[in-house]
Write a protein that holds these residues in place. Sequence first.
Motif, PDB file in Angstrom:
ATOM      1  N   CYS A 378     -82.814  30.597  -6.867  1.00  0.00           N
ATOM      2  CA  CYS A 378     -82.416  31.891  -7.450  1.00  0.00           C
ATOM      3  C   CYS A 378     -81.897  32.845  -6.356  1.00  0.00           C
ATOM      4  O   CYS A 378     -82.654  33.262  -5.483  1.00  0.00           O
ATOM      5  CB  CYS A 378     -83.596  32.529  -8.180  1.00  0.00           C
ATOM      6  N   PRO A 379     -80.616  33.234  -6.419  1.00  0.00           N
ATOM      7  CA  PRO A 379     -80.077  34.118  -5.380  1.00  0.00           C
ATOM      8  C   PRO A 379     -80.603  35.545  -5.472  1.00  0.00           C
ATOM      9  O   PRO A 379     -80.426  36.327  -4.538  1.00  0.00           O
ATOM     10  CB  PRO A 379     -78.565  34.074  -5.632  1.00  0.00           C
ATOM     11  N   LEU A 382     -85.812  35.835  -7.722  1.00  0.00           N
ATOM     12  CA  LEU A 382     -86.693  36.047  -8.880  1.00  0.00           C
ATOM     13  C   LEU A 382     -87.558  34.800  -9.096  1.00  0.00           C
ATOM     14  O   LEU A 382     -87.350  33.776  -8.440  1.00  0.00           O
ATOM     15  CB  LEU A 382     -85.855  36.320 -10.131  1.00  0.00           C
ATOM     16  N   PRO A 384     -87.902  32.596 -12.011  1.00  0.00           N
ATOM     17  CA  PRO A 384     -87.400  32.344 -13.366  1.00  0.00           C
ATOM     18  C   PRO A 384     -88.439  31.767 -14.329  1.00  0.00           C
ATOM     19  O   PRO A 384     -88.461  32.130 -15.502  1.00  0.00           O
ATOM     20  CB  PRO A 384     -86.242  31.373 -13.145  1.00  0.00           C
ATOM     21  N   CYS A 407     -81.291  39.869 -12.500  1.00  0.00           N
ATOM     22  CA  CYS A 407     -80.730  38.527 -12.721  1.00  0.00           C
ATOM     23  C   CYS A 407     -79.216  38.673 -12.890  1.00  0.00           C
ATOM     24  O   CYS A 407     -78.756  39.483 -13.687  1.00  0.00           O
ATOM     25  CB  CYS A 407     -81.351  37.908 -13.974  1.00  0.00           C
ATOM     26  N   ILE A 408     -78.452  37.914 -12.123  1.00  0.00           N
ATOM     27  CA  ILE A 408     -76.990  38.029 -12.220  1.00  0.00           C
ATOM     28  C   ILE A 408     -76.420  36.963 -13.159  1.00  0.00           C
ATOM     29  O   ILE A 408     -75.213  36.764 -13.225  1.00  0.00           O
ATOM     30  CB  ILE A 408     -76.321  37.964 -10.828  1.00  0.00           C
ATOM     31  N   GLU A 409     -77.297  36.275 -13.866  1.00  0.00           N
ATOM     32  CA  GLU A 409     -76.914  35.279 -14.863  1.00  0.00           C
ATOM     33  C   GLU A 409     -76.025  34.192 -14.258  1.00  0.00           C
ATOM     34  O   GLU A 409     -75.077  33.735 -14.885  1.00  0.00           O
ATOM     35  CB  GLU A 409     -76.219  35.966 -16.056  1.00  0.00           C
ATOM     36  N   CYS A 410     -76.348  33.822 -13.021  1.00  0.00           N
ATOM     37  CA  CYS A 410     -75.489  32.869 -12.311  1.00  0.00           C
ATOM     38  C   CYS A 410     -75.666  31.443 -12.816  1.00  0.00           C
ATOM     39  O   CYS A 410     -74.805  30.602 -12.612  1.00  0.00           O
ATOM     40  CB  CYS A 410     -75.795  32.924 -10.816  1.00  0.00           C
ATOM     41  N   GLY A 411     -76.810  31.154 -13.441  1.00  0.00           N
ATOM     42  CA  GLY A 411     -77.033  29.811 -13.989  1.00  0.00           C
ATOM     43  C   GLY A 411     -77.506  28.778 -12.976  1.00  0.00           C
ATOM     44  O   GLY A 411     -77.644  27.609 -13.316  1.00  0.00           O
ATOM     45  N   CYS A 412     -77.796  29.199 -11.735  1.00  0.00           N
ATOM     46  CA  CYS A 412     -78.299  28.228 -10.745  1.00  0.00           C
ATOM     47  C   CYS A 412     -79.599  27.601 -11.236  1.00  0.00           C
ATOM     48  O   CYS A 412     -79.836  26.401 -11.069  1.00  0.00           O
ATOM     49  CB  CYS A 412     -78.553  28.919  -9.406  1.00  0.00           C
ATOM     50  N   ALA A 424     -80.951  30.994 -18.009  1.00  0.00           N
ATOM     51  CA  ALA A 424     -80.049  32.149 -17.910  1.00  0.00           C
ATOM     52  C   ALA A 424     -79.794  32.770 -19.288  1.00  0.00           C
ATOM     53  O   ALA A 424     -79.663  33.987 -19.418  1.00  0.00           O
ATOM     54  CB  ALA A 424     -78.739  31.740 -17.258  1.00  0.00           C
ATOM     55  N   PHE A 427     -82.528  35.025 -20.110  1.00  0.00           N
ATOM     56  CA  PHE A 427     -82.517  36.263 -19.333  1.00  0.00           C
ATOM     57  C   PHE A 427     -81.381  37.188 -19.796  1.00  0.00           C
ATOM     58  O   PHE A 427     -81.527  38.407 -19.797  1.00  0.00           O
ATOM     59  CB  PHE A 427     -82.418  35.968 -17.831  1.00  0.00           C
TER      60      PHE A 427
HETATM   61  S1  SF4 Z   1     -79.612  33.061 -13.689  1.00  0.00           S
HETATM   62 FE1  SF4 Z   1     -81.455  32.173 -12.837  1.00  0.00          FE
HETATM   63  S2  SF4 Z   1     -80.958  31.725 -10.723  1.00  0.00           S
HETATM   64 FE2  SF4 Z   1     -79.396  33.135 -11.448  1.00  0.00          FE
HETATM   65  S3  SF4 Z   1     -80.160  35.176 -10.898  1.00  0.00           S
HETATM   66 FE3  SF4 Z   1     -80.858  34.766 -12.969  1.00  0.00          FE
HETATM   67  S4  SF4 Z   1     -82.873  33.896 -12.728  1.00  0.00           S
HETATM   68 FE4  SF4 Z   1     -81.892  33.751 -10.733  1.00  0.00          FE
END
Ligand code: SF4
Length: 507
Positions: A378-379, A382, A384, A407-412, A424, A427
């Motif tokens: 998680c960049p 956080l 998750p 959360c930037i909703e990056c999906g990592c 994601a 979130f």
């Molecule tokens: S989508 Fe997942 S990995 Fe990306 S910022 Fe949100 S919680 Fe972290």
Amino acid sequence: MALHAFHGGLRLPGRKTHAGAIRPGPIADTLWLPLQQHAGAANRPLVAVGERVSAGQAVAAPDGDDGRLGAWLHAPCDAEVVGIEDRELPSNPALRVPTLVLRRIANGDTASLPPIADWSEQPSSVLLQRLAAAGVAGLGGAVFPSADKLSVPRQTLIVNGAECEPYIACDDALLRERADRVVCGALLLAYIAGAERIVLAVEDDMHDALAAAATAIANHGDGRVELRRVPTIYPEGGERQLIETLTGKQVPRGGLPRDIGVIVQNVGTAAAAWAAVVEGRPLTTRLVSVAGEGVREPGTYEVDIGTPVSALVAAVGGYTDKAVRLIVGGPMMGQALPHDDFPITKAANCVLVPSEAELGERRPEMPCIRCGECARVCPASLLPQQLLAFARGEQWERLSAHGVMDCIECGCCDLVCPSAIPLAEHFRWSKSMLRQRQRDAGKAEAAKARFDARELRMELEKAERAARRQRAAAPDAVAAALARAKAKAAAKNNDSETQKTTTDDGA
Ligand code: SF4
Ligand code: SF4
């Protein structure tokens, strides 16, 4: 200066081989301009159905009652306004927003703004007004109106050419072909923001873009523009991640880059700002990557804002038999569309039509096994798996306290989760629910403030009425007192007359 690593992230295959040269997009007969395509409140239309507009003419403006400058919306071509109707928004297909429907006509008129060639002698306020009036907004995908973002002075401007999602290559194409505009735009934006330091960040695998940027800096830079190669790690192009990589500073949780004196603007935004100020050209087109095995001629196209996705795909040869999904944006953070009757907006950096093979294997969702992989990548630093438990339990305060809004909703986390949990998505939903609750709380507070104000007003009116009554009653009281005084005086006179008569008679 050394680079710094941000927490987490993933190395993803680039899949940008389609980028190529910038090609002109389609000339669509119908254009749809959603009035809510910038971050913030919706614009209000400046035109009516039946009206004819010229290419570049402003057709919608920010409401302006929230004190923001916003970004105007312009007709990309000569057109007739044939409707204002509610249509689905590509960034959120569940939302229908008022949309101007334009039908292309040919009348040869072009509306432009007066060029401001001597921009470095103008106060920032003039240039901010110009950016707003020309509709300049963040072209990296966030579409935050640039005039509002630049209105707070900063020490450092980061120009973001770190395009980290697979398939998206429009910034790469822009830098390869129009790096001069990006560098000149960066100098202009730095002047407006009062920034002393300018950093142009480009990913280390964008070799041609890096070379073109270096040449443009040598030709136009004033010694302040630094070109930095940043590692190709997803999501390097995220605002907070890029700031940390370049400065070593973290944007505080719940804070903004301005809190640490930094502003980030996309390379496309810098070029659009230059066109708006120096050439007087409003923002009516954007570069779009068309990608995936589901389209016949992937590439980078310069597309009129408002062009239907269907027209764009048709112009690049149409769908192939392999097309299984339609996405606006990249594979990680993009939005899947249920059909192609959506417009290209200022936010649309990519139209992706992947094949089954490109989408990868779809696995059934399983229970969380607490492996911790999601937290490792998680960049936003956080947890998750913990947020997931709070989201499932609708524990809003805990979600908020544990930073779900960061959360930037990056999906990592999705990508590494062995249980295939769509984290994601949970979130994204939690964030929208929290925003809604905030809006509701705001509305309740505003309603209470209105009630208190009404009560106060009624109290004041009551007091005023009482005061008026008192004033109205006052003359009677005076008259009565006068009458009483007069009667008393008359009675006294009568007594003296009687006394005098008695005395005279007696004399
Ligand atoms: S989508 Fe997942 S990995 Fe990306 S910022 Fe949100 S919680 Fe972290
Ligand atoms: S990666 Fe998936 S299974 Fe592992 S802890 Fe996170 S949510 Fe649970």
